[in-house]
Structure formats: C-alpha cells, structure tokens
Motif scaffolding. Sequence first.
Motif, PDB file in Angstrom:
ATOM      1  N   SER A  40       0.835  -1.199   0.000  1.00 18.17           N
ATOM      2  CA  SER A  40       0.000   0.000   0.000  1.00 18.17           C
ATOM      3  C   SER A  40       0.874   1.255   0.000  1.00 18.17           C
ATOM      4  O   SER A  40       0.629   2.206  -0.748  1.00 18.17           O
ATOM      5  N   TRP A  41       1.903   1.253   0.845  1.00 19.21           N
ATOM      6  CA  TRP A  41       2.817   2.393   0.911  1.00 19.21           C
ATOM      7  C   TRP A  41       3.533   2.587  -0.427  1.00 19.21           C
ATOM      8  O   TRP A  41       3.689   3.706  -0.915  1.00 19.21           O
ATOM      9  N   THR A  42       3.958   1.491  -1.050  1.00 19.06           N
ATOM     10  CA  THR A  42       4.626   1.557  -2.350  1.00 19.06           C
ATOM     11  C   THR A  42       3.685   2.135  -3.409  1.00 19.06           C
ATOM     12  O   THR A  42       4.084   2.970  -4.225  1.00 19.06           O
ATOM     13  N   LEU A  43       2.430   1.715  -3.389  1.00 14.30           N
ATOM     14  CA  LEU A  43       1.450   2.219  -4.353  1.00 14.30           C
ATOM     15  C   LEU A  43       1.170   3.704  -4.134  1.00 14.30           C
ATOM     16  O   LEU A  43       1.083   4.470  -5.101  1.00 14.30           O
ATOM     17  N   LEU A  44       1.055   4.124  -2.886  1.00 10.92           N
ATOM     18  CA  LEU A  44       0.818   5.537  -2.613  1.00 10.92           C
ATOM     19  C   LEU A  44       2.021   6.384  -3.038  1.00 10.92           C
ATOM     20  O   LEU A  44       1.868   7.485  -3.574  1.00 10.92           O
ATOM     21  N   ARG A  45       3.223   5.854  -2.864  1.00 16.40           N
ATOM     22  CA  ARG A  45       4.424   6.574  -3.349  1.00 16.40           C
ATOM     23  C   ARG A  45       4.392   6.703  -4.866  1.00 16.40           C
ATOM     24  O   ARG A  45       4.770   7.742  -5.418  1.00 16.40           O
ATOM     25  N   ALA A  46       3.942   5.655  -5.571  1.00 15.08           N
ATOM     26  CA  ALA A  46       3.839   5.720  -7.034  1.00 15.08           C
ATOM     27  C   ALA A  46       2.801   6.770  -7.439  1.00 15.08           C
ATOM     28  O   ALA A  46       3.018   7.526  -8.399  1.00 15.08           O
ATOM     29  N   TRP A  47       1.681   6.836  -6.706  1.00 11.06           N
ATOM     30  CA  TRP A  47       0.664   7.857  -6.969  1.00 11.06           C
ATOM     31  C   TRP A  47       1.287   9.248  -6.812  1.00 11.06           C
ATOM     32  O   TRP A  47       1.118  10.118  -7.653  1.00 11.06           O
ATOM     33  N   ARG A  48       2.030   9.438  -5.716  1.00  9.09           N
ATOM     34  CA  ARG A  48       2.667  10.735  -5.455  1.00  9.09           C
ATOM     35  C   ARG A  48       3.689  11.088  -6.533  1.00  9.09           C
ATOM     36  O   ARG A  48       3.804  12.247  -6.931  1.00  9.09           O
ATOM     37  N   LYS A  49       4.436  10.094  -6.984  1.00  6.26           N
ATOM     38  CA  LYS A  49       5.454  10.351  -8.013  1.00  6.26           C
ATOM     39  C   LYS A  49       4.805  10.928  -9.270  1.00  6.26           C
ATOM     40  O   LYS A  49       5.374  11.808  -9.917  1.00  6.26           O
ATOM     41  N   LEU A  50       3.611  10.466  -9.598  1.00  5.97           N
ATOM     42  CA  LEU A  50       2.917  10.944 -10.788  1.00  5.97           C
ATOM     43  C   LEU A  50       2.183  12.255 -10.531  1.00  5.97           C
ATOM     44  O   LEU A  50       2.414  13.263 -11.202  1.00  5.97           O
ATOM     45  N   TYR A  51       1.291  12.266  -9.551  1.00  3.64           N
ATOM     46  CA  TYR A  51       0.408  13.413  -9.357  1.00  3.64           C
ATOM     47  C   TYR A  51       1.030  14.557  -8.557  1.00  3.64           C
ATOM     48  O   TYR A  51       0.547  15.687  -8.630  1.00  3.64           O
ATOM     49  N   CYS A  52       2.081  14.297  -7.824  1.00  3.17           N
ATOM     50  CA  CYS A  52       2.745  15.370  -7.068  1.00  3.17           C
ATOM     51  C   CYS A  52       4.025  15.842  -7.741  1.00  3.17           C
ATOM     52  O   CYS A  52       4.739  16.690  -7.198  1.00  3.17           O
ATOM     53  N   ASP A 128      -8.863  10.978   4.148  1.00  2.00           N
ATOM     54  CA  ASP A 128      -8.274  11.103   2.823  1.00  2.00           C
ATOM     55  C   ASP A 128      -8.098   9.745   2.158  1.00  2.00           C
ATOM     56  O   ASP A 128      -7.395   8.877   2.685  1.00  2.00           O
ATOM     57  N   VAL A 129      -8.741   9.594   0.980  1.00  2.00           N
ATOM     58  CA  VAL A 129      -8.712   8.332   0.239  1.00  2.00           C
ATOM     59  C   VAL A 129      -8.417   8.631  -1.224  1.00  2.00           C
ATOM     60  O   VAL A 129      -9.043   9.502  -1.832  1.00  2.00           O
ATOM     61  N   TYR A 130      -7.469   7.887  -1.778  1.00  2.00           N
ATOM     62  CA  TYR A 130      -7.065   8.013  -3.182  1.00  2.00           C
ATOM     63  C   TYR A 130      -7.543   6.762  -3.911  1.00  2.00           C
ATOM     64  O   TYR A 130      -7.179   5.655  -3.532  1.00  2.00           O
ATOM     65  N   VAL A 131      -8.352   6.942  -4.963  1.00  2.00           N
ATOM     66  CA  VAL A 131      -8.881   5.827  -5.747  1.00  2.00           C
ATOM     67  C   VAL A 131      -8.315   5.955  -7.152  1.00  2.00           C
ATOM     68  O   VAL A 131      -8.307   7.048  -7.723  1.00  2.00           O
ATOM     69  N   ALA A 132      -7.836   4.842  -7.704  1.00  2.00           N
ATOM     70  CA  ALA A 132      -7.259   4.870  -9.051  1.00  2.00           C
ATOM     71  C   ALA A 132      -7.186   3.450  -9.593  1.00  2.00           C
ATOM     72  O   ALA A 132      -7.120   2.491  -8.828  1.00  2.00           O
ATOM     73  N   PRO A 133      -7.175   3.308 -10.924  1.00  2.00           N
ATOM     74  CA  PRO A 133      -6.865   1.995 -11.498  1.00  2.00           C
ATOM     75  C   PRO A 133      -5.376   1.713 -11.266  1.00  2.00           C
ATOM     76  O   PRO A 133      -4.608   2.633 -10.943  1.00  2.00           O
ATOM     77  N   SER A 134      -4.965   0.499 -11.437  1.00  2.00           N
ATOM     78  CA  SER A 134      -3.578   0.124 -11.121  1.00  2.00           C
ATOM     79  C   SER A 134      -2.540   0.849 -11.977  1.00  2.00           C
ATOM     80  O   SER A 134      -1.388   0.963 -11.574  1.00  2.00           O
ATOM     81  N   ASP A 135      -2.935   1.373 -13.144  1.00  2.00           N
ATOM     82  CA  ASP A 135      -1.981   2.117 -13.974  1.00  2.00           C
ATOM     83  C   ASP A 135      -1.969   3.624 -13.650  1.00  2.00           C
ATOM     84  O   ASP A 135      -1.240   4.387 -14.273  1.00  2.00           O
ATOM     85  N   PHE A 136      -2.796   4.045 -12.701  1.00  2.00           N
ATOM     86  CA  PHE A 136      -2.894   5.446 -12.269  1.00  2.00           C
ATOM     87  C   PHE A 136      -3.236   6.401 -13.414  1.00  2.00           C
ATOM     88  O   PHE A 136      -2.913   7.581 -13.361  1.00  2.00           O
ATOM     89  N   ALA A 137      -3.915   5.897 -14.457  1.00  2.00           N
ATOM     90  CA  ALA A 137      -4.289   6.748 -15.593  1.00  2.00           C
ATOM     91  C   ALA A 137      -5.204   7.887 -15.164  1.00  2.00           C
ATOM     92  O   ALA A 137      -5.207   8.957 -15.769  1.00  2.00           O
ATOM     93  N   TRP A 138      -5.980   7.662 -14.128  1.00  2.00           N
ATOM     94  CA  TRP A 138      -6.831   8.694 -13.546  1.00  2.00           C
ATOM     95  C   TRP A 138      -6.879   8.466 -12.039  1.00  2.00           C
ATOM     96  O   TRP A 138      -6.486   7.410 -11.559  1.00  2.00           O
ATOM     97  N   THR A 139      -7.355   9.450 -11.317  1.00  2.00           N
ATOM     98  CA  THR A 139      -7.488   9.312  -9.871  1.00  2.00           C
ATOM     99  C   THR A 139      -8.667  10.130  -9.373  1.00  2.00           C
ATOM    100  O   THR A 139      -9.016  11.160  -9.955  1.00  2.00           O
ATOM    101  N   MET A 140      -9.273   9.629  -8.328  1.00  2.00           N
ATOM    102  CA  MET A 140     -10.318  10.351  -7.599  1.00  2.00           C
ATOM    103  C   MET A 140      -9.841  10.458  -6.164  1.00  2.00           C
ATOM    104  O   MET A 140      -9.392   9.460  -5.582  1.00  2.00           O
ATOM    105  N   VAL A 141      -9.894  11.652  -5.612  1.00  2.00           N
ATOM    106  CA  VAL A 141      -9.422  11.869  -4.245  1.00  2.00           C
ATOM    107  C   VAL A 141     -10.564  12.426  -3.403  1.00  2.00           C
ATOM    108  O   VAL A 141     -11.153  13.452  -3.750  1.00  2.00           O
TER     109      VAL A 141
END
Length: 166
Positions: A40-52, A128-141
């Motif tokens: 979960s932590w690894t996935l959230l870091r990947a989300w941050r790498k893209l969207y932040c 705070d909840v981040y929802v996304a497909p596994s490829d992070f093509a989109w996200t809902m926060v």
Amino acid sequence: MESCRRLFDRRHEGAGPGSDLLGIVVEAGGCVSEIPRKESWTLLRAWRKLYCAPVPAAFGKRILGVSGGYSWHTFSHNHFPHVAGRQALQEYSAQPARELLVLPERSSSAAFRCSSAVPPDSSRLRFDVYVAPSDFAWTMVFTHENEWYGPYFSRAEWGERGVFRS
C-alpha cells in the motif's frame, strides 16, 4: 478474492456497511481484497510520483504528507490539473468499472483492491482516500475536508499536457 460480505463481517463485528472504507466498498457491490501495508505504501508513493511531480521543491515535504501536509494538496494548491466538486464526481462515475486501488493517506488504515459496478464514494468518511486503477491513468481523491476541499478528479494525461481544468 475473499467474499466481500465475509471479509467485512470478519473485520467489523457489530459495525454496519458504510461505517468505514471497507463498508463503502461493500455497499458499492464490490469484491475486495486487502492490500498489505508495505505494498500500500509503495502504491501511494507511485501515486505521489505521478500526481505530485509538479509540486515546487519548496513545498514538497509539506504537500507530500510530511509535516502535517496531505498529498491531495497537489490539487488544492493547483499544482496538478484537476476538476473538483460535482464535476469531479461526474467524471469519476463515468469511469468504466474495473479493478481499482483504494488507498487511504493514513498508513494505519487498510488499503484495498476492489472491483464493482459502481465506483466507491467515500466522501462521507471524512478522511483522505485516493482511488485509481492500477496504472494510475486517472485518480479520484476524497478528502477529510470535502465541504471545503475536494473531492478531486484528475487524469495523468492532463498533467502531461499541462492543461489546467479546474
């Protein structure tokens, strides 16, 4: 995947659907599996790498969940293109049903993989909840401050084009 109802019942004796994140996913008719904390932590870091990614270095630590900041500040501070509020919910509900990652910002909360006909709406949970497909093509926060900030919807391609949509 474990039966959604059995997983919910096993983890939440006495709590009804909708009382927490797992309840929201079960209410949406989804099948769910818990994501181990390290993953979960690894996935959230990947989300941050893209969207932040566009967050200026001076604000990075504050926005990335350190020193009291939240990752969704990348949207509230207008660093990444997004839509907010009702428009965000409309974009989110228009996404095709498939497996989604449901990642809470708090590491003490469980994260899930879910698949459902209706995307889970966790706006009433007030965290705070981040929802996304596994490829992070989109996200809902969904944020703990949904009355004032969020919810937010964005696509990775909006950031690539640098087009601000809010």
